[in-house]
Write a protein that holds these residues in place. Sequence first.
Motif, mmCIF file in Angstrom:
data_model
loop_
_atom_site.group_PDB
_atom_site.id
_atom_site.type_symbol
_atom_site.label_atom_id
_atom_site.label_comp_id
_atom_site.label_asym_id
_atom_site.label_seq_id
_atom_site.Cartn_x
_atom_site.Cartn_y
_atom_site.Cartn_z
ATOM 1 N N ALA A 102 0.837 -1.207 0.000
ATOM 2 C CA ALA A 102 0.000 0.000 0.000
ATOM 3 C C ALA A 102 0.870 1.254 0.000
ATOM 4 N N ARG A 103 1.942 1.247 0.761
ATOM 5 C CA ARG A 103 2.858 2.394 0.792
ATOM 6 C C ARG A 103 3.537 2.578 -0.557
ATOM 7 N N PHE A 104 3.919 1.468 -1.195
ATOM 8 C CA PHE A 104 4.541 1.533 -2.519
ATOM 9 C C PHE A 104 3.586 2.174 -3.524
ATOM 10 N N VAL A 105 2.358 1.675 -3.570
ATOM 11 C CA VAL A 105 1.367 2.187 -4.511
ATOM 12 C C VAL A 105 1.103 3.667 -4.250
ATOM 13 N N ARG A 106 0.946 4.031 -2.994
ATOM 14 C CA ARG A 106 0.695 5.426 -2.628
ATOM 15 C C ARG A 106 1.869 6.314 -3.032
ATOM 16 N N GLY A 154 3.545 10.443 -5.128
ATOM 17 C CA GLY A 154 4.865 11.029 -4.920
ATOM 18 C C GLY A 154 5.198 11.074 -3.438
ATOM 19 N N LEU A 155 6.473 11.253 -3.152
ATOM 20 C CA LEU A 155 6.915 11.328 -1.767
ATOM 21 C C LEU A 155 8.260 12.038 -1.738
ATOM 22 N N ARG A 156 8.336 13.087 -0.948
ATOM 23 C CA ARG A 156 9.540 13.915 -0.874
ATOM 24 C C ARG A 156 10.010 14.305 -2.286
ATOM 25 N N ALA A 157 11.184 13.904 -2.700
ATOM 26 C CA ALA A 157 11.710 14.308 -4.007
ATOM 27 C C ALA A 157 11.106 13.529 -5.178
ATOM 28 N N MET A 158 10.395 12.436 -4.874
ATOM 29 C CA MET A 158 9.822 11.627 -5.945
ATOM 30 C C MET A 158 8.539 12.268 -6.462
ATOM 31 N N PRO A 159 8.462 12.452 -7.788
ATOM 32 C CA PRO A 159 7.232 13.029 -8.346
ATOM 33 C C PRO A 159 6.094 12.012 -8.329
ATOM 34 N N ALA A 160 4.889 12.517 -8.412
ATOM 35 C CA ALA A 160 3.702 11.665 -8.492
ATOM 36 C C ALA A 160 3.576 11.120 -9.914
ATOM 37 N N LYS A 218 -0.889 3.703 -15.355
ATOM 38 C CA LYS A 218 -2.185 3.067 -15.109
ATOM 39 C C LYS A 218 -2.034 2.130 -13.914
ATOM 40 N N PRO A 219 -3.129 1.810 -13.215
ATOM 41 C CA PRO A 219 -3.036 0.899 -12.068
ATOM 42 C C PRO A 219 -2.346 -0.425 -12.411
ATOM 43 N N GLY A 220 -2.624 -0.972 -13.560
ATOM 44 C CA GLY A 220 -1.977 -2.221 -13.968
ATOM 45 C C GLY A 220 -0.472 -2.068 -14.098
ATOM 46 N N GLN A 221 -0.019 -0.892 -14.493
ATOM 47 C CA GLN A 221 1.415 -0.651 -14.613
ATOM 48 C C GLN A 221 2.078 -0.562 -13.245
ATOM 49 N N VAL A 222 1.384 -0.001 -12.278
ATOM 50 C CA VAL A 222 1.914 0.043 -10.914
ATOM 51 C C VAL A 222 2.050 -1.386 -10.381
ATOM 52 N N GLU A 223 1.085 -2.239 -10.707
ATOM 53 C CA GLU A 223 1.158 -3.651 -10.315
ATOM 54 C C GLU A 223 2.373 -4.327 -10.952
ATOM 55 N N LEU A 224 2.637 -4.019 -12.221
ATOM 56 C CA LEU A 224 3.804 -4.586 -12.898
ATOM 57 C C LEU A 224 5.094 -4.133 -12.216
ATOM 58 N N LEU A 225 5.149 -2.871 -11.818
ATOM 59 C CA LEU A 225 6.338 -2.365 -11.112
ATOM 60 C C LEU A 225 6.513 -3.081 -9.779
ATOM 61 N N TRP A 226 5.415 -3.253 -9.055
ATOM 62 C CA TRP A 226 5.473 -3.954 -7.772
ATOM 63 C C TRP A 226 5.994 -5.379 -7.969
ATOM 64 N N ALA A 273 6.448 -15.393 -5.273
ATOM 65 C CA ALA A 273 5.573 -14.964 -6.364
ATOM 66 C C ALA A 273 4.201 -14.555 -5.857
ATOM 67 N N ALA A 274 3.696 -15.245 -4.859
ATOM 68 C CA ALA A 274 2.361 -14.927 -4.335
ATOM 69 C C ALA A 274 2.338 -13.531 -3.715
ATOM 70 N N ALA A 275 3.448 -13.124 -3.136
ATOM 71 C CA ALA A 275 3.486 -11.813 -2.492
ATOM 72 C C ALA A 275 3.515 -10.694 -3.513
ATOM 73 N N SER A 276 4.075 -10.961 -4.694
ATOM 74 C CA SER A 276 4.170 -9.901 -5.689
ATOM 75 C C SER A 276 3.001 -9.917 -6.671
ATOM 76 N N ALA A 277 2.142 -10.917 -6.575
ATOM 77 C CA ALA A 277 0.993 -10.997 -7.484
ATOM 78 C C ALA A 277 -0.013 -9.907 -7.133
ATOM 79 N N PRO A 278 -0.728 -9.389 -8.138
ATOM 80 C CA PRO A 278 -1.740 -8.362 -7.858
ATOM 81 C C PRO A 278 -2.790 -8.873 -6.887
ATOM 82 N N LYS A 279 -3.236 -7.986 -6.007
ATOM 83 C CA LYS A 279 -4.258 -8.334 -5.012
ATOM 84 C C LYS A 279 -5.455 -7.462 -5.185
#
Length: 111
Positions: free
Chosen positions: A65-69, A74-80, A86-94, A105-111
Motif C-alpha cells: 500500500a505504501r509503494f502504490v501510494r 509522490g513522496l519527498r523528491a519523488m514526483p507523483a 495506469k493501475p496495472g502498470q503500478v502492479e507490474l512495477l510492484w 511470487a504470491a506476495a508480488s501478485a496483484p491483489k
Amino acid sequence: MKTGVFALALWGALSGSVQAQEAAPDPTEAGRRLYVMSCQRCHGINLVSNSIGFDLRTFPQHDKARFVRSVNEGLRAMPAWGAVLKPGQVELLWGYVGSVNGWAAAASAPK
C-alpha cells in the motif's frame, strides 16, 4: 466450397489469437521494461540506487500500500506518477521490485 473457406477463415482467426497470446510479455519482463523507462533514472539499474532515489532493495515486502501510494502520489523528491501510470502498470512495477528482491511470487501478485 463455402464450408472450406469458412473453416480456413476460422483457422486463421484462431491461430492469430494463439500467436497474440504467445507474444504477450511476461509480467516480470513488462515490469522491468516499465521500470527501465520510468524509474531507473533515479532508483538505479536493478534497484541499485545511485544516491538519487530510495533504495528499492530495502522496500518492505509487506508494505505494498505504501509503494502504490508513493508511486501514485509522490513522496519527498519523488514526483507523483498517478497521472502517468495506469493501475496495472503500478502492479507490474510492484511485481518487478518483488522479483529483484526475491520475494515469493504470491506476495508480488496483484491483489
